[in-house]
Scaffold this active site. Sequence first.
Site, PDB file in Angstrom:
ATOM      1  N   LYS A  83       0.878  -1.046   0.185  1.00  0.00           N
ATOM      2  CA  LYS A  83       0.003  -0.038   0.140  1.00  0.00           C
ATOM      3  C   LYS A  83       1.068   1.247   0.108  1.00  0.00           C
ATOM      4  O   LYS A  83       1.886   1.201   0.790  1.00  0.00           O
ATOM      5  CB  LYS A  83      -0.700  -0.117   1.274  1.00  0.00           C
ATOM      6  CG  LYS A  83      -2.351   0.574   0.977  1.00  0.00           C
ATOM      7  CD  LYS A  83      -3.289   0.177   2.320  1.00  0.00           C
ATOM      8  CE  LYS A  83      -4.383   1.054   2.266  1.00  0.00           C
ATOM      9  NZ  LYS A  83      -5.482   0.778   3.365  1.00  0.00           N
TER      10      LYS A  83
HETATM   11  O1  G3P Z   1      -8.461   1.640   4.262  1.00  0.00           O
HETATM   12  C1  G3P Z   1      -8.571   2.805   4.918  1.00  0.00           C
HETATM   13  C2  G3P Z   1      -9.633   3.187   4.951  1.00  0.00           C
HETATM   14  O2  G3P Z   1     -10.701   2.351   4.673  1.00  0.00           O
HETATM   15  C3  G3P Z   1     -10.050   4.261   5.999  1.00  0.00           C
HETATM   16  O3  G3P Z   1     -11.284   4.596   6.525  1.00  0.00           O
HETATM   17  O4  G3P Z   1     -13.001   5.341   8.047  1.00  0.00           O
HETATM   18  O5  G3P Z   1     -10.497   5.665   8.602  1.00  0.00           O
HETATM   19  O6  G3P Z   1     -12.060   6.839   6.601  1.00  0.00           O
HETATM   20  P1  G3P Z   1     -11.727   5.508   7.648  1.00  0.00           P
END
Ligand code: G3P
Length: 215
Positions: A83
């Site tokens: 990533k």
């Molecule tokens: O994979 C990372 C992403 O899904 C982050 O999600 O909820 O931290 O915006 P969030």
Amino acid sequence: MQFFIDSAHVADIQAAHDMGLVDGVTTNPTLIKKAGQDHKQTIQAISAIVDGPISVETLGTTADAIYKEAQEYVTWGTNIVIKVVMNAEGLKAVRLLANDGIPTNVTLVFSPLQALLAAKANATYVSPFLGRLDDVGYNGMELIQHIRTIYTNYNYSTRILAASIRHPVHVLEAARIGADVATVPADILKKLFHHPLTDAGIATFMADAKAWSSR
Ligand code: G3P
């Protein structure tokens, strides 16, 4: 549509895997912090459960540093995806890794042009962050739609991985648009099973069955 689990919590991943719903896993530094375990041990534990791709996020700020870091991460499991954050050095690293046949996931994508650049760098996955866009008054789903159109126009093989999913409707709309993958937090995955009419129907059937089974 493939379901990845957006988590580094091994017990949650195991539970989702037991339901047959884990095609892969995405992690990031915040999720590793939340899981509270050593980074390498966590990824190795996930890799022992899941055969599908597991995204491991790099922290390097230059293409060379990211590339070197990736060489270590790919030894942590059989299906590691590197990533990489969306910026010029990140995409340089994506090209280098793609040349070596190492799969990549370009993360923190918030615009269709960033997604176009990721595809041109030959990224395996691109991760548009729906919820974070919605949070600041933009339409996250519109981003997925724009990326789908661009990738279809030019037949890019980069897979759209809908990320930052906050509720079941995000999964529904991403599926309708044709995102290749949704990476879903474990608590949201559980919600996908439910419908109030299903619950009401089960309660009625159980009550009716009680009435005749005691006859
Ligand atoms: O994979 C990372 C992403 O899904 C982050 O999600 O909820 O931290 O915006 P969030």
